[in-house]
Design a protein around this motif. Sequence first.
Motif, short mmCIF file in Angstrom:
data_model
loop_
_atom_site.label_atom_id
_atom_site.label_comp_id
_atom_site.label_asym_id
_atom_site.label_seq_id
_atom_site.Cartn_x
_atom_site.Cartn_y
_atom_site.Cartn_z
N THR A 13 -7.55 -4.35 7.94
CA THR A 13 -6.92 -4.61 6.65
C THR A 13 -7.97 -5.23 5.75
OG1 THR A 13 -4.81 -5.02 7.73
CG2 THR A 13 -5.04 -5.79 5.47
N VAL A 16 -8.16 -4.80 -1.67
CA VAL A 16 -8.61 -3.79 -2.63
C VAL A 16 -8.78 -4.42 -4.00
CG1 VAL A 16 -8.00 -1.63 -3.79
CG2 VAL A 16 -7.52 -1.92 -1.36
N LYS A 37 -5.44 -2.69 1.71
CA LYS A 37 -5.48 -1.39 2.36
C LYS A 37 -5.57 -1.63 3.86
CE LYS A 37 -9.29 1.07 2.42
NZ LYS A 37 -10.40 1.99 2.08
N TYR A 39 -5.76 0.50 7.67
CA TYR A 39 -5.98 1.79 8.30
C TYR A 39 -6.39 1.59 9.76
CZ TYR A 39 -10.85 0.72 7.08
OH TYR A 39 -12.07 0.10 6.93
N LYS A 54 -3.81 5.58 6.76
CA LYS A 54 -4.16 4.68 5.65
C LYS A 54 -2.89 4.34 4.86
CE LYS A 54 -6.91 6.38 2.54
NZ LYS A 54 -7.99 6.74 1.62
N TYR A 56 -1.21 1.32 1.87
CA TYR A 56 -1.50 0.30 0.86
C TYR A 56 -0.31 -0.64 0.75
CZ TYR A 56 -5.40 3.26 -0.45
OH TYR A 56 -6.55 3.99 -0.42
N ARG A 71 1.09 5.82 -1.48
CA ARG A 71 -0.33 6.08 -1.23
C ARG A 71 -1.07 6.50 -2.50
NH1 ARG A 71 -2.74 9.20 3.93
NH2 ARG A 71 -4.91 9.07 3.31
N GLY A 74 -1.90 3.43 -4.53
CA GLY A 74 -2.94 2.67 -3.86
C GLY A 74 -4.32 3.29 -4.02
N GLU A 75 -4.39 4.61 -3.91
CA GLU A 75 -5.68 5.29 -4.06
C GLU A 75 -6.20 5.20 -5.49
OE1 GLU A 75 -4.85 9.18 -2.52
OE2 GLU A 75 -5.25 8.56 -0.46
N GLU A 78 -7.59 1.71 -5.86
CA GLU A 78 -8.85 1.62 -5.13
C GLU A 78 -9.99 2.33 -5.88
OE1 GLU A 78 -10.45 2.03 -0.58
OE2 GLU A 78 -8.80 3.33 -1.21
#
Length: 121
Positions: A13, A16, A37, A39, A54, A56, A71, A74-75, A78
Motif C-alpha cells: 500500500t 498516491v 493505492k 496491489y 490494483k 484505490y 479504479r 484512482g488512475e 495517480e
Amino acid sequence: MFFIGIFGVNTKTEPVKTETAVICPLCERYGRYEVLKAYTYFHIFFIPIWRWNKRYYIKTHCCDVFSEIDRETGERIEAGEAVEIEKEQILDAYISIKICPNCHTKVEPNFQYCPHCGTRL
C-alpha cells in the motif's frame, strides 16, 4: 554454478495523493483526505515482476472513514489530474466512528443519539 532464487508474493500500500482544505465527499465537512493505492505483486530478488489486484482507497481524517474508490478515478488521480472525488465514486465505506452533525463530536457507530448534546444521529 550455484544459484539461490529468492522470490515471493507480497501486497503493498502506497500513498498516491493527499488533499487538504477540501469538503469531505462522505460527511461533507471541511477537512482532508488521502488517496492510497494497494496491489499484490510477484517479486524475484525483491524486484517486482508482475502486479495485479490494483485498488484505490480514500482515507478521510474528518470522519475517519476508509473507503474504496473506483479504479478509473484512482488512475486519473495517480496520473496527476485534478479530480474531485464525489460520493458516487466511492464503492464501499468502512465506517469506524460517527460524527455528530450538531456538536461535531466523535461518537460510537452503534449510538443513535449523541451522548454530548442529545442530537439524533
